[in-house]
Write a protein that holds these residues in place. Structure first.
Motif, PDB file in Angstrom:
ATOM      1  N   THR A  57       0.830  -1.209   0.000  1.00 50.05           N
ATOM      2  CA  THR A  57       0.000   0.000   0.000  1.00 50.05           C
ATOM      3  C   THR A  57       0.860   1.253   0.000  1.00 50.05           C
ATOM      4  O   THR A  57       0.592   2.207  -0.740  1.00 50.05           O
ATOM      5  CB  THR A  57      -0.923  -0.002   1.237  1.00 50.05           C
ATOM      6  OG1 THR A  57      -1.756  -1.161   1.200  1.00 50.05           O
ATOM      7  CG2 THR A  57      -1.803   1.250   1.255  1.00 50.05           C
ATOM      8  N   TYR A  58       1.901   1.262   0.802  1.00 51.56           N
ATOM      9  CA  TYR A  58       2.768   2.436   0.902  1.00 51.56           C
ATOM     10  C   TYR A  58       3.516   2.682  -0.401  1.00 51.56           C
ATOM     11  O   TYR A  58       3.629   3.822  -0.859  1.00 51.56           O
ATOM     12  CB  TYR A  58       3.766   2.243   2.039  1.00 51.56           C
ATOM     13  CG  TYR A  58       4.751   3.376   2.195  1.00 51.56           C
ATOM     14  CD1 TYR A  58       4.423   4.515   2.926  1.00 51.56           C
ATOM     15  CD2 TYR A  58       6.014   3.314   1.609  1.00 51.56           C
ATOM     16  CE1 TYR A  58       5.323   5.553   3.068  1.00 51.56           C
ATOM     17  CE2 TYR A  58       6.920   4.350   1.749  1.00 51.56           C
ATOM     18  CZ  TYR A  58       6.571   5.465   2.482  1.00 51.56           C
ATOM     19  OH  TYR A  58       7.456   6.496   2.607  1.00 51.56           O
ATOM     20  N   ILE A  59       4.013   1.618  -1.041  1.00 50.90           N
ATOM     21  CA  ILE A  59       4.857   1.790  -2.230  1.00 50.90           C
ATOM     22  C   ILE A  59       4.038   2.091  -3.477  1.00 50.90           C
ATOM     23  O   ILE A  59       4.370   3.006  -4.253  1.00 50.90           O
ATOM     24  CB  ILE A  59       5.723   0.525  -2.448  1.00 50.90           C
ATOM     25  CG1 ILE A  59       6.697   0.356  -1.287  1.00 50.90           C
ATOM     26  CG2 ILE A  59       6.488   0.611  -3.770  1.00 50.90           C
ATOM     27  CD1 ILE A  59       7.516  -0.924  -1.359  1.00 50.90           C
ATOM     28  N   PHE A  60       2.930   1.360  -3.690  1.00 48.50           N
ATOM     29  CA  PHE A  60       2.238   1.419  -4.969  1.00 48.50           C
ATOM     30  C   PHE A  60       0.925   2.212  -4.944  1.00 48.50           C
ATOM     31  O   PHE A  60       0.471   2.669  -5.997  1.00 48.50           O
ATOM     32  CB  PHE A  60       1.939  -0.002  -5.473  1.00 48.50           C
ATOM     33  CG  PHE A  60       3.170  -0.811  -5.737  1.00 48.50           C
ATOM     34  CD1 PHE A  60       3.942  -0.573  -6.864  1.00 48.50           C
ATOM     35  CD2 PHE A  60       3.575  -1.801  -4.860  1.00 48.50           C
ATOM     36  CE1 PHE A  60       5.084  -1.312  -7.114  1.00 48.50           C
ATOM     37  CE2 PHE A  60       4.706  -2.549  -5.101  1.00 48.50           C
ATOM     38  CZ  PHE A  60       5.473  -2.307  -6.231  1.00 48.50           C
ATOM     39  N   TYR A  61       0.305   2.382  -3.788  1.00 46.97           N
ATOM     40  CA  TYR A  61      -1.033   2.967  -3.757  1.00 46.97           C
ATOM     41  C   TYR A  61      -1.103   4.298  -3.037  1.00 46.97           C
ATOM     42  O   TYR A  61      -2.032   5.058  -3.263  1.00 46.97           O
ATOM     43  CB  TYR A  61      -2.022   1.975  -3.104  1.00 46.97           C
ATOM     44  CG  TYR A  61      -2.286   0.763  -3.941  1.00 46.97           C
ATOM     45  CD1 TYR A  61      -3.363   0.714  -4.814  1.00 46.97           C
ATOM     46  CD2 TYR A  61      -1.440  -0.340  -3.878  1.00 46.97           C
ATOM     47  CE1 TYR A  61      -3.601  -0.412  -5.590  1.00 46.97           C
ATOM     48  CE2 TYR A  61      -1.670  -1.467  -4.653  1.00 46.97           C
ATOM     49  CZ  TYR A  61      -2.750  -1.490  -5.510  1.00 46.97           C
ATOM     50  OH  TYR A  61      -2.985  -2.595  -6.284  1.00 46.97           O
ATOM     51  N   HIS A 317      -7.356   1.869   0.236  1.00 48.77           N
ATOM     52  CA  HIS A 317      -6.251   1.305  -0.540  1.00 48.77           C
ATOM     53  C   HIS A 317      -6.266  -0.221  -0.482  1.00 48.77           C
ATOM     54  O   HIS A 317      -5.964  -0.890  -1.480  1.00 48.77           O
ATOM     55  CB  HIS A 317      -4.910   1.821  -0.006  1.00 48.77           C
ATOM     56  CG  HIS A 317      -4.697   3.286  -0.231  1.00 48.77           C
ATOM     57  ND1 HIS A 317      -4.962   3.892  -1.434  1.00 48.77           N
ATOM     58  CD2 HIS A 317      -4.236   4.266   0.590  1.00 48.77           C
ATOM     59  CE1 HIS A 317      -4.674   5.173  -1.357  1.00 48.77           C
ATOM     60  NE2 HIS A 317      -4.237   5.432  -0.137  1.00 48.77           N
ATOM     61  N   PHE A 318      -6.613  -0.764   0.683  1.00 48.03           N
ATOM     62  CA  PHE A 318      -6.696  -2.211   0.811  1.00 48.03           C
ATOM     63  C   PHE A 318      -7.790  -2.774  -0.093  1.00 48.03           C
ATOM     64  O   PHE A 318      -7.604  -3.813  -0.734  1.00 48.03           O
ATOM     65  CB  PHE A 318      -6.973  -2.579   2.270  1.00 48.03           C
ATOM     66  CG  PHE A 318      -7.198  -4.050   2.489  1.00 48.03           C
ATOM     67  CD1 PHE A 318      -6.163  -4.953   2.348  1.00 48.03           C
ATOM     68  CD2 PHE A 318      -8.452  -4.527   2.844  1.00 48.03           C
ATOM     69  CE1 PHE A 318      -6.367  -6.312   2.548  1.00 48.03           C
ATOM     70  CE2 PHE A 318      -8.660  -5.875   3.049  1.00 48.03           C
ATOM     71  CZ  PHE A 318      -7.618  -6.769   2.898  1.00 48.03           C
ATOM     72  N   ARG A 319      -8.925  -2.096  -0.151  1.00 50.20           N
ATOM     73  CA  ARG A 319      -9.991  -2.533  -1.054  1.00 50.20           C
ATOM     74  C   ARG A 319      -9.532  -2.469  -2.500  1.00 50.20           C
ATOM     75  O   ARG A 319      -9.869  -3.334  -3.320  1.00 50.20           O
ATOM     76  CB  ARG A 319     -11.241  -1.682  -0.833  1.00 50.20           C
ATOM     77  CG  ARG A 319     -12.019  -2.025   0.425  1.00 50.20           C
ATOM     78  CD  ARG A 319     -13.397  -1.387   0.409  1.00 50.20           C
ATOM     79  NE  ARG A 319     -13.303   0.066   0.485  1.00 50.20           N
ATOM     80  CZ  ARG A 319     -13.365   0.751   1.622  1.00 50.20           C
ATOM     81  NH1 ARG A 319     -13.501   0.107   2.780  1.00 50.20           N
ATOM     82  NH2 ARG A 319     -13.301   2.065   1.622  1.00 50.20           N
ATOM     83  N   GLN A 320      -8.752  -1.442  -2.830  1.00 47.82           N
ATOM     84  CA  GLN A 320      -8.238  -1.320  -4.188  1.00 47.82           C
ATOM     85  C   GLN A 320      -7.287  -2.465  -4.520  1.00 47.82           C
ATOM     86  O   GLN A 320      -7.303  -3.010  -5.634  1.00 47.82           O
ATOM     87  CB  GLN A 320      -7.509   0.022  -4.349  1.00 47.82           C
ATOM     88  CG  GLN A 320      -7.059   0.314  -5.771  1.00 47.82           C
ATOM     89  CD  GLN A 320      -8.226   0.434  -6.734  1.00 47.82           C
ATOM     90  OE1 GLN A 320      -9.233   1.049  -6.409  1.00 47.82           O
ATOM     91  NE2 GLN A 320      -8.093  -0.179  -7.899  1.00 47.82           N
ATOM     92  N   ASP A 324      -7.807  -5.132  -7.452  1.00 49.41           N
ATOM     93  CA  ASP A 324      -6.780  -5.360  -8.465  1.00 49.41           C
ATOM     94  C   ASP A 324      -6.397  -6.831  -8.535  1.00 49.41           C
ATOM     95  O   ASP A 324      -6.197  -7.387  -9.633  1.00 49.41           O
ATOM     96  CB  ASP A 324      -5.543  -4.507  -8.156  1.00 49.41           C
ATOM     97  CG  ASP A 324      -5.802  -3.024  -8.367  1.00 49.41           C
ATOM     98  OD1 ASP A 324      -6.817  -2.692  -9.016  1.00 49.41           O
ATOM     99  OD2 ASP A 324      -5.009  -2.211  -7.876  1.00 49.41           O
ATOM    100  N   LEU A 325      -6.272  -7.473  -7.358  1.00 51.08           N
ATOM    101  CA  LEU A 325      -5.960  -8.896  -7.340  1.00 51.08           C
ATOM    102  C   LEU A 325      -7.080  -9.716  -7.971  1.00 51.08           C
ATOM    103  O   LEU A 325      -6.833 -10.679  -8.692  1.00 51.08           O
ATOM    104  CB  LEU A 325      -5.703  -9.362  -5.902  1.00 51.08           C
ATOM    105  CG  LEU A 325      -4.432  -8.851  -5.243  1.00 51.08           C
ATOM    106  CD1 LEU A 325      -4.380  -9.293  -3.778  1.00 51.08           C
ATOM    107  CD2 LEU A 325      -3.196  -9.357  -5.980  1.00 51.08           C
ATOM    108  N   TRP A 326      -8.339  -9.304  -7.713  1.00 54.77           N
ATOM    109  CA  TRP A 326      -9.488  -9.997  -8.298  1.00 54.77           C
ATOM    110  C   TRP A 326      -9.500  -9.846  -9.818  1.00 54.77           C
ATOM    111  O   TRP A 326      -9.708 -10.819 -10.547  1.00 54.77           O
ATOM    112  CB  TRP A 326     -10.771  -9.472  -7.693  1.00 54.77           C
ATOM    113  CG  TRP A 326     -12.032  -9.996  -8.330  1.00 54.77           C
ATOM    114  CD1 TRP A 326     -12.895  -9.330  -9.127  1.00 54.77           C
ATOM    115  CD2 TRP A 326     -12.549 -11.328  -8.214  1.00 54.77           C
ATOM    116  NE1 TRP A 326     -13.919 -10.144  -9.529  1.00 54.77           N
ATOM    117  CE2 TRP A 326     -13.735 -11.380  -8.975  1.00 54.77           C
ATOM    118  CE3 TRP A 326     -12.126 -12.463  -7.543  1.00 54.77           C
ATOM    119  CZ2 TRP A 326     -14.497 -12.527  -9.094  1.00 54.77           C
ATOM    120  CZ3 TRP A 326     -12.886 -13.620  -7.664  1.00 54.77           C
ATOM    121  CH2 TRP A 326     -14.063 -13.642  -8.425  1.00 54.77           C
ATOM    122  N   CYS A 327      -9.257  -8.605 -10.281  1.00 54.89           N
ATOM    123  CA  CYS A 327      -9.221  -8.373 -11.723  1.00 54.89           C
ATOM    124  C   CYS A 327      -8.065  -9.130 -12.376  1.00 54.89           C
ATOM    125  O   CYS A 327      -8.214  -9.695 -13.468  1.00 54.89           O
ATOM    126  CB  CYS A 327      -9.088  -6.877 -12.010  1.00 54.89           C
ATOM    127  SG  CYS A 327     -10.521  -5.897 -11.521  1.00 54.89           S
TER     128      CYS A 327
END
Length: 363
Positions: A57-61, A317-320, A324-327
Motif C-alpha cells: 500500500t505504501y509503495i504502490f497505492y 487502498h486495501f480494497r483497491q 486489483d488482485l481480483w481483476c
C-alpha cells in the motif's frame, strides 16, 4: 565456557557444594512443542500477509505520504524481519542447528531488532499524532515539509536498535551441548560466555534493556501522548471524537495486554537467575515465560490492523488492492481459458485436416 542455561539448569534443593546436585530436564514436553508450532505458524501467516499489504500500500497505492506513513512502513518492515526469521528460529530450536554460526547470530538478533525498532517507532507514531492533534495550530503547514525529518528519525531508530542488539549479536554462538538424558552432543545456538562475570553482566543487561527501552519507554510516551490526545478530542465538537477515542484506547490496551505479561515474567526470571531454586519452580517459570513471549509475538500481527487498516485511507487502498488482485485473477483465468480454447481449436483443425488427407490418400 558459560552457556545460556548455566544458571538455571540445576536442582538447588541441596547446598552449593553438594556433590549430589542433579541436572534438571528443562526440555519442553511434546504438547508444548506442538502448541508452540501452531501458534508460531499462525503468527507467521497473519504477520506476513498483514505487513506485506502495508508495504504494498505504501509503495504502490499511497501517493501523498505523511510522517505517520513513513513510520508505519518501517514498523511493517521491522515486523517482517522478525516474522521471516521466526520459522527458522523455531525449527532450529527443536532440531539440531545446521545453519552455521553467522545465520545463528543473525536469526537470534532478529527479535531484538524487531523489539527495539518496532517499539520505538510506535512511540514515534504516538508522538506524531500528538503533534497533529494536540499541537495542530502550531504544526499547521509544517508537517508536510517535515517528511525528510521522519526518515531521519527512522534511520536513528534503526541505528539505535542495531546498537542495542549488539550484545546479543556478539555473545550468540554455535556450540555442542549434551541435553538431559541424551547420549550424543548436539549443536545449539545460544548465548555463550567465556567467564562467569561476563555471563552475569550480559544476562542482566539484555533483559534490562528490553524492559526499559523496548517496553517502559514506549509505554510512557504512548500513555502521555494518547492521554493528551484523548483530552483534546473530548473538548472537540466532532461527531467522530468517540470513535477516535475508542481507537486510542484500543491501541494502548492491546499494547499493554501483549507486552506487559512477557515483561513481568522476564523481570521475575532475571531477578531469580542467580538464586537457588528447584526444578519444578524453574520449569513453571520457563513455561510462563514462553507463553507470555508468544503473546508478545502476536503484536506484530495486530500492528497492521491497529495502525494501518483501521484508518479510512488505508482501508480504501486495501480494497483497491483486493479489487486489483481480483481483476488480475479474472484476466489470468480468462487468458488461460482462451489459450486452452485456441489449442483445442488447433488440435481439432489438425484432426479434421488429417482425416481429409487420409480420405484423399485412400481414394
Amino acid at each position: 565456557m558459560s552457556t545460556e542455561s548455566s544458571y538455571y539448569d540445576y536442582d538447588y534443593n541441596g547446598t552449593k557444594d553438594d556433590p549430589d546436585i542433579r541436572l534438571c530436564n528443562l526440555d519442553p514436553n511434546p504438547t508444548e512443542v506442538i502448541t508452540q508450532t501452531y501458534m508460531h505458524s499462525l503468527i507467521c501467516a497473519f504477520g506476513l500477509v498483514g505487513n506485506i499489504l502495508v508495504v504494498i500500500t505504501y509503495i504502490f497505492y499511497k501517493r501523498s505520504k505523511t510522517m505517520t506513513d513513513v513510520y508505519l512502513v518501517n514498523v511493517a518492515v521491522a515486523d517482517l524481519t522478525f516474522v521471516l526469521a521466526l520459522p527458522f528460529i523455531i525449527y532450529n530450536e527443536q532440531h539440531r542447528w545446521i545453519m552455521g554460526a553467522v545465520v545463528c547470530k543473525v536469526l537470534r538478533s532478529a527479535y531484538s531488532i524487531n523489539l527495539y525498532s518496532g517499539m520505538l517507532l510506535l512511540a514515534c507514531i504516538s508522538g506524531d499524532r500528538y503533534v497533529a492533534i494536540v499541537q495542530a495550530r502550531r504544526s499547521f503547514g509544517t508537517r508536510s515539509s517535515s517528511l525528510m525529518y521522519s526518515r531521519v528519525i527512522c534511520s536513528v531508530v534503526w541505528v539505535s536498535a542495531a546498537a542495542l542488539t549488539a550484545p546479543t549479536l556478539i555473545y550468540t554462538e554455535c556450540f555442542e551441548e549434551t541435553s538431559f538424558g541424551a547420549e550424543a552432543a548436539s549443536v545449539v545456538c545460544q548465548l555463550s560466555f567465556s567467564t562467569d562475570e561476563t555471563a552475569k553482566l550480559i544476562k542482566v543487561l539484555i533483559p534490562s534493556l528490553q524492559m526499559a527501552i523496548g517496553f517502559l519507554l514506549p509505554l510512557l510516551v504512548m500513555m502521555f501522548c494518547y492521554s493528551c490526545i484523548t483530552c483534546t478530542l473530548m473538548r472537540a465538537q466532532s461527531t467522530q471524537r468517540h470513535k477516535a477515542i475508542r481507537v486510542v484506547l484500543v491501541v494502548v490496551v492491546v499494547f499493554v495486554i501483549c507486552h506487559l505479561p512477557y515483561n513481568v515474567a522476564l523481570l521475575n526470571h532475571t531477578l531469580s537467575l542467580f538464586t537457588m531454586r528447584g526444578c519444578k519452580a524453574e520449569m513453571l517459570k520457563l513455561q510462563v515465560l514462553g507463553i507470555s513471549k508468544n503473546i508478545a509475538y502476536l503484536h506484530c500481527c495486530l500492528n497492521p490492523i491497529l495502525y494501518a487498516f483501521i484508518g479510512s485511507k488505508f482501508r480504501s487502498h486495501f480494497r483497491q488492492i483486493a479489487m486489483d488482485l481480483w481483476c488480475f485473477g479474472k484476466k489470468y483465468i480468462y487468458s488461460a481459458r482462451s489459450s486452452r480454447a485456441m489449442s483445442d481449436t488447433r488440435i481439432s483443425g489438425f484432426k479434421s485436416s488429417d482425416r481429409s488427407n487420409l480420405s484423399s490418400f485412400s481414394v
